[in-house]
Design a protein around this motif. Structure first.
Motif, PDB file in Angstrom:
ATOM      1  N   VAL A  97       0.844  -1.191   0.000  1.00 32.05           N
ATOM      2  CA  VAL A  97       0.000   0.000   0.000  1.00 32.05           C
ATOM      3  C   VAL A  97       0.880   1.243   0.000  1.00 32.05           C
ATOM      4  O   VAL A  97       0.673   2.184  -0.775  1.00 32.05           O
ATOM      5  N   ALA A  98       1.909   1.262   0.866  1.00 30.27           N
ATOM      6  CA  ALA A  98       2.849   2.392   0.898  1.00 30.27           C
ATOM      7  C   ALA A  98       3.576   2.534  -0.432  1.00 30.27           C
ATOM      8  O   ALA A  98       3.799   3.652  -0.928  1.00 30.27           O
ATOM      9  N   ASN A  99       3.947   1.408  -1.031  1.00 28.28           N
ATOM     10  CA  ASN A  99       4.638   1.433  -2.314  1.00 28.28           C
ATOM     11  C   ASN A  99       3.783   2.084  -3.401  1.00 28.28           C
ATOM     12  O   ASN A  99       4.262   2.905  -4.192  1.00 28.28           O
ATOM     13  N   ASN A 100       2.514   1.750  -3.430  1.00 26.11           N
ATOM     14  CA  ASN A 100       1.645   2.288  -4.473  1.00 26.11           C
ATOM     15  C   ASN A 100       1.268   3.738  -4.212  1.00 26.11           C
ATOM     16  O   ASN A 100       1.038   4.498  -5.159  1.00 26.11           O
ATOM     17  N   ILE A 101       1.213   4.145  -2.955  1.00 24.89           N
ATOM     18  CA  ILE A 101       1.035   5.568  -2.659  1.00 24.89           C
ATOM     19  C   ILE A 101       2.247   6.336  -3.171  1.00 24.89           C
ATOM     20  O   ILE A 101       2.126   7.417  -3.759  1.00 24.89           O
ATOM     21  N   ALA A 102       3.436   5.775  -2.961  1.00 29.64           N
ATOM     22  CA  ALA A 102       4.660   6.424  -3.441  1.00 29.64           C
ATOM     23  C   ALA A 102       4.659   6.559  -4.955  1.00 29.64           C
ATOM     24  O   ALA A 102       5.126   7.567  -5.498  1.00 29.64           O
ATOM     25  N   LEU A 103       4.132   5.553  -5.653  1.00 30.54           N
ATOM     26  CA  LEU A 103       4.086   5.609  -7.115  1.00 30.54           C
ATOM     27  C   LEU A 103       3.250   6.775  -7.621  1.00 30.54           C
ATOM     28  O   LEU A 103       3.481   7.299  -8.710  1.00 30.54           O
ATOM     29  N   GLU A 104       2.257   7.180  -6.812  1.00 33.04           N
ATOM     30  CA  GLU A 104       1.419   8.305  -7.202  1.00 33.04           C
ATOM     31  C   GLU A 104       2.152   9.636  -7.000  1.00 33.04           C
ATOM     32  O   GLU A 104       1.817  10.636  -7.635  1.00 33.04           O
ATOM     33  N   LEU A 105       3.163   9.633  -6.128  1.00 30.10           N
ATOM     34  CA  LEU A 105       3.800  10.880  -5.715  1.00 30.10           C
ATOM     35  C   LEU A 105       5.150  11.149  -6.355  1.00 30.10           C
ATOM     36  O   LEU A 105       5.615  12.291  -6.360  1.00 30.10           O
ATOM     37  N   GLY A 160      14.040  14.441  -6.482  1.00 28.21           N
ATOM     38  CA  GLY A 160      14.584  14.736  -5.159  1.00 28.21           C
ATOM     39  C   GLY A 160      13.897  13.939  -4.081  1.00 28.21           C
ATOM     40  O   GLY A 160      13.273  12.907  -4.335  1.00 28.21           O
ATOM     41  N   PHE A 161      13.978  14.443  -2.830  1.00 34.25           N
ATOM     42  CA  PHE A 161      13.425  13.712  -1.693  1.00 34.25           C
ATOM     43  C   PHE A 161      12.165  14.411  -1.205  1.00 34.25           C
ATOM     44  O   PHE A 161      12.199  15.559  -0.768  1.00 34.25           O
ATOM     45  N   GLY A 162      11.047  13.718  -1.306  1.00 39.11           N
ATOM     46  CA  GLY A 162       9.760  14.261  -0.874  1.00 39.11           C
ATOM     47  C   GLY A 162       8.919  13.176  -0.242  1.00 39.11           C
ATOM     48  O   GLY A 162       9.425  12.124   0.167  1.00 39.11           O
TER      49      GLY A 162
END
Length: 313
Positions: A97-105, A160-162
């Motif tokens: 779930v965290a991985n796929n949220i990251a993919l959106e961002l 970058g880092f976000g």
């Protein structure tokens, strides 16, 4: 009834038995499936809210598992207790779930690279939780993997880092937990049962997030292409991906599985280049080469099972 019921059916992978390259091929296949899934997920998130898509993905996957293996899953649940499967299920669900949220961002390549830091977190968690020491001959490989990941993520021409990177690192930590706890759980839980429980945990987390952040499930905008993506993610990345990892953990240590999973960002980089136009610099390509070399080196090293077993007693 016997006080010690027979263990649930197992996949044909037993700890302590060398099956050559089969468990390694399981993880390489998992990386291939995820490598293709990352960029197409990012494209699908431009159409649907992330939590709604994830709810559909994990719902389809769970229904598929119950239809095919319902009786076996029920038998597996009777043969174990919740403490056997709760932690690996929550960690696996939270990781993806965290991985796929990251993919959106953030960029799909960045997500895959940072998620691969689980290869460093896994032996550290094993040491902290179970006092399982990392053999000296594996230390240089782990350090070189860090160098490769730095070249890929820090100098590879990526973003970058976000918040996307934060969720990627959270995914890496939870994935390490799923490997450590899953390796121990598979001594008592049938791999197909554990896969179904991990899928159910993923579904519950995605559905809860959809209710809180999206106000419900929103799938009306899904096109046939998006539904095709969801179906691939459900059957290829969730069902097959989870099951391949659990099967590999019956023949390999969590540390080795985590390192082999570093092939995933290389796969993602290749697919992202063709599908999304994301490119790597020469430093990024060098990092990919270092990671692949480390994976090859690790696969030819013998597992140090006796010291690990001793350290857990």
């Amino acid at each position: 009834m016997s006080p010690n019921p027979a263990p649930a059916p197992r996949l044909p992978l037993k700890k302590g038995i060398s099956l050559g390259w089969l468990p390694i091929l399981f993880i390489l296949l998992q990386s291939l499936l995820y490598g293709f899934g990352d960029p197409i997920s990012k494209a699908a998130y431009e159409v649907l809210p992330v939590y709604s898509l994830l709810t559909a993905r994990y719902g389809i996957a769970l229904v598929f598992l119950l239809v095919l293996f319902g009786r076996r899953i029920l038998g597996g649940l009777r043969a174990c207790s919740p403490r056997d499967w709760l932690l690996p299920s929550l960690c696996m669900g939270g990781a993806y779930v965290a991985n796929n949220i990251a993919l959106e961002l953030t960029a799909a390549t960045s997500v895959a690279f940072l998620r691969s830091l689980s290869t460093v977190m896994t032996p550290l968690l094993a040491l902290a939780l179970y006092r399982r020491k990392l053999g000296r001959k594996h230390v240089p490989v782990q350090l070189l993997v860090v160098v490769g990941l730095y070249l890929l993520c820090g100098l590879g021409g990526l973003s970058g880092f976000g918040m996307g990177e934060v969720f990627s690192l959270l995914s890496a930590l939870l994935l390490a937990g799923s490997l450590i706890f899953g390796e121990r759980a598979l001594d008592r839980v049938d791999p197909i049962t554990l896969t179904a429980l991990q899928t159910a945990a993923s579904l519950a987390m995605a559905f809860l997030c959809a209710l809180i952040f999206d106000g419900g499930i929103a799938l009306a905008a899904a096109t046939p292409t998006v539904w095709g993506t969801i179906l691939y993610l459900a059957l290829g990345c969730t069902v097959a991906g989870y099951l391949l990892q659990n099967a590999a953990l019956e023949g390999l240590s969590a540390r080795t599985v985590a390192l082999l999973q570093c092939t995933c960002p290389v796969m993602t980089a290749a697919f992202s280049y063709f599908l999304l136009g994301e490119t790597l610099s020469l430093a990024g390509l060098a990092g990919a080469g270092i990671i692949l070399a480390c994976v090859v080196a690790e696969t030819v090293m013998k597992e140090e099972a006796p010291p690990e077993e001793t350290s857990e007693k």
